[in-house]
Design a protein around this motif. Structure first.
Motif, mmCIF file in Angstrom:
data_model
loop_
_atom_site.group_PDB
_atom_site.id
_atom_site.type_symbol
_atom_site.label_atom_id
_atom_site.label_comp_id
_atom_site.label_asym_id
_atom_site.label_seq_id
_atom_site.Cartn_x
_atom_site.Cartn_y
_atom_site.Cartn_z
ATOM 1 N N ALA A 50 -0.732 4.284 69.137
ATOM 2 C CA ALA A 50 -1.687 3.743 70.105
ATOM 3 C C ALA A 50 -1.792 4.663 71.315
ATOM 4 N N LYS A 51 -0.660 5.159 71.786
ATOM 5 C CA LYS A 51 -0.641 6.065 72.944
ATOM 6 C C LYS A 51 -1.364 7.373 72.608
ATOM 7 N N ASP A 52 -1.069 7.932 71.431
ATOM 8 C CA ASP A 52 -1.692 9.190 71.035
ATOM 9 C C ASP A 52 -3.182 9.016 70.746
ATOM 10 N N TYR A 53 -3.563 7.871 70.210
ATOM 11 C CA TYR A 53 -4.972 7.581 69.951
ATOM 12 C C TYR A 53 -5.731 7.515 71.278
ATOM 13 N N GLN A 54 -5.153 6.843 72.261
ATOM 14 C CA GLN A 54 -5.786 6.765 73.583
ATOM 15 C C GLN A 54 -5.884 8.149 74.218
ATOM 16 N N ALA A 55 -4.872 8.976 74.004
ATOM 17 C CA ALA A 55 -4.912 10.343 74.534
ATOM 18 C C ALA A 55 -6.058 11.120 73.890
ATOM 19 N N ALA A 56 -6.296 10.900 72.597
ATOM 20 C CA ALA A 56 -7.412 11.566 71.919
ATOM 21 C C ALA A 56 -8.740 11.089 72.508
ATOM 22 N N LEU A 57 -8.857 9.797 72.807
ATOM 23 C CA LEU A 57 -10.073 9.281 73.436
ATOM 24 C C LEU A 57 -10.265 9.885 74.825
ATOM 25 N N ARG A 58 -9.176 10.024 75.577
ATOM 26 C CA ARG A 58 -9.267 10.635 76.912
ATOM 27 C C ARG A 58 -9.605 12.127 76.825
ATOM 28 N N ALA A 59 -9.344 12.727 75.668
ATOM 29 C CA ALA A 59 -9.664 14.143 75.456
ATOM 30 C C ALA A 59 -11.101 14.305 74.960
ATOM 31 N N ASP A 60 -11.914 13.268 75.163
ATOM 32 C CA ASP A 60 -13.345 13.270 74.855
ATOM 33 C C ASP A 60 -13.687 13.161 73.376
ATOM 34 N N TRP A 61 -12.769 12.643 72.565
ATOM 35 C CA TRP A 61 -13.124 12.286 71.197
ATOM 36 C C TRP A 61 -13.617 10.851 71.238
ATOM 37 N N THR A 62 -14.557 10.522 70.380
ATOM 38 C CA THR A 62 -15.050 9.147 70.323
ATOM 39 C C THR A 62 -14.338 8.416 69.188
#
Length: 100
Positions: A50-62
């Motif tokens: 969950a933490k890494d997924y949110q980091a991917a979203l913050r890195a501008d992935w949708t």
């Protein structure tokens, strides 16, 4: 036949049955410990994901991008039977729209 032989055979049979019962409980207890440890590892892995997924979203992935890579939304269970409440909600929403 000797009474002592009969008693010894009976005792051996009782001992073997007792040992089998004790071993069955011992194996079940060991499996329970393994299950608890696996459950804790799963919970930790889910939190990390969950933490890494949110980091991917913050890195501008949708979320669409991530789904395209085969990544599910954290906390989302894959597969299985649909819940019964969904049919109830659909019925309620179609009834509600008819009233409007």
């Amino acid at each position: 036949m000797d009474i002592n032989d009969i008693a010894a055979k009976a005792a051996a049979k009782i001992d073997a049955a007792r040992d089998a019962k004790v071993n069955a409980v011992k194996n079940a207890a060991a499996s329970s410990v393994e299950l608890q440890e696996a459950s804790q590892l799963l919970a930790a892995a889910e939190q990390k994901y969950a933490k890494d997924y949110q980091a991917a979203l913050r890195a501008d992935w949708t979320e669409t991008d991530l789904r395209g890579f085969g990544l599910d939304t954290p906390g989302k269970k894959a597969g299985g039977r649909p819940r019964g409440k969904k049919a109830t909600r659909e019925t309620a929403s179609s009834t509600g729209s008819a009233e409007q």
